[in-house]
Write a protein that holds these residues in place. Structure first.
Motif, PDB file in Angstrom:
ATOM      1  N   ALA A   3      -8.240  -6.968   2.770  1.00 44.65           N
ATOM      2  CA  ALA A   3      -8.363  -7.926   3.872  1.00 44.65           C
ATOM      3  C   ALA A   3      -9.514  -8.911   3.676  1.00 44.65           C
ATOM      4  O   ALA A   3      -9.530  -9.977   4.286  1.00 44.65           O
ATOM      5  CB  ALA A   3      -8.532  -7.180   5.193  1.00 44.65           C
ATOM      6  N   LEU A   4     -10.469  -8.565   2.813  1.00 44.83           N
ATOM      7  CA  LEU A   4     -11.594  -9.460   2.529  1.00 44.83           C
ATOM      8  C   LEU A   4     -11.292 -10.439   1.400  1.00 44.83           C
ATOM      9  O   LEU A   4     -12.123 -11.262   1.046  1.00 44.83           O
ATOM     10  CB  LEU A   4     -12.837  -8.635   2.167  1.00 44.83           C
ATOM     11  CG  LEU A   4     -13.331  -7.673   3.253  1.00 44.83           C
ATOM     12  CD1 LEU A   4     -14.479  -6.828   2.724  1.00 44.83           C
ATOM     13  CD2 LEU A   4     -13.742  -8.432   4.497  1.00 44.83           C
ATOM     14  N   GLY A   5     -10.096 -10.323   0.804  1.00 46.91           N
ATOM     15  CA  GLY A   5      -9.718 -11.211  -0.292  1.00 46.91           C
ATOM     16  C   GLY A   5     -10.175 -10.730  -1.653  1.00 46.91           C
ATOM     17  O   GLY A   5     -10.018 -11.437  -2.640  1.00 46.91           O
ATOM     18  N   GLN A   6     -10.724  -9.532  -1.725  1.00 50.17           N
ATOM     19  CA  GLN A   6     -11.161  -8.974  -3.006  1.00 50.17           C
ATOM     20  C   GLN A   6      -9.944  -8.517  -3.803  1.00 50.17           C
ATOM     21  O   GLN A   6      -9.060  -7.844  -3.262  1.00 50.17           O
ATOM     22  CB  GLN A   6     -12.110  -7.800  -2.794  1.00 50.17           C
ATOM     23  CG  GLN A   6     -13.382  -8.186  -2.082  1.00 50.17           C
ATOM     24  CD  GLN A   6     -14.173  -6.972  -1.610  1.00 50.17           C
ATOM     25  OE1 GLN A   6     -13.606  -6.020  -1.075  1.00 50.17           O
ATOM     26  NE2 GLN A   6     -15.478  -7.021  -1.792  1.00 50.17           N
ATOM     27  N   ILE A   7      -9.893  -8.865  -5.076  1.00 45.86           N
ATOM     28  CA  ILE A   7      -8.773  -8.477  -5.937  1.00 45.86           C
ATOM     29  C   ILE A   7      -8.976  -7.035  -6.379  1.00 45.86           C
ATOM     30  O   ILE A   7      -9.980  -6.705  -7.006  1.00 45.86           O
ATOM     31  CB  ILE A   7      -8.678  -9.420  -7.152  1.00 45.86           C
ATOM     32  CG1 ILE A   7      -8.417 -10.847  -6.673  1.00 45.86           C
ATOM     33  CG2 ILE A   7      -7.571  -8.948  -8.095  1.00 45.86           C
ATOM     34  CD1 ILE A   7      -8.540 -11.892  -7.755  1.00 45.86           C
ATOM     35  N   LEU A   8      -8.018  -6.176  -6.037  1.00 39.71           N
ATOM     36  CA  LEU A   8      -8.092  -4.752  -6.356  1.00 39.71           C
ATOM     37  C   LEU A   8      -7.253  -4.402  -7.581  1.00 39.71           C
ATOM     38  O   LEU A   8      -7.625  -3.526  -8.352  1.00 39.71           O
ATOM     39  CB  LEU A   8      -7.639  -3.924  -5.159  1.00 39.71           C
ATOM     40  CG  LEU A   8      -8.384  -4.217  -3.856  1.00 39.71           C
ATOM     41  CD1 LEU A   8      -7.760  -3.466  -2.713  1.00 39.71           C
ATOM     42  CD2 LEU A   8      -9.859  -3.886  -3.999  1.00 39.71           C
TER      43      LEU A   8
END
Length: 75
Positions: free
Chosen positions: A26-31
Motif C-alpha cells: 500500500a506504500l508503493g514499495q516493490i516487493l
C-alpha cells in the motif's frame, strides 16, 4: 483478486514484447518484480506469495502498449 500463497496471472491474448510484473504494498514499495520477454498469445505466470503476510497488495502489469493495476488480497 483474493489469493493465498500463489498468484496466478493469465491473459488470453497478449502482444509480443517485454512484460514487467510488479507486486507492491500500500506504500508503493516493490516487493516482487519479474521481467519477461513474451512471444505473444496466451500468458500464464505465477508469483509466489508465501513470504508475504496477509494483506492488500497491488499488481502492476506493464508492456510496450500500456499498463494496468489489479488489487490483490492475500488471505
Amino acid at each position: 483478486i483474493p489469493t493465498q500463497n500463489w498468484l496466478k496471472i493469465s491473459a488470453s491474448e497478449m502482444g509480443a514484447g517485454k512484460l514487467q510484473l510488479r507486486l507492491m504494498n500500500a506504500l508503493g514499495q516493490i516487493l516482487l518484480e519479474r521481467s519477461i520477454v513474451h512471444e505473444g498469445g496466451a500468458l500464464q505466470q505465477q508469483l509466489d506469495l508465501n513470504a508475504l503476510p496477509v494483506g492488500i497488495y497491488y499488481l502492476n502489469v506493464r508492456n510496450d502498449h500500456g499498463s494496468f493495476v489489479a488489487k490483490v488480497i492475500k488471505e
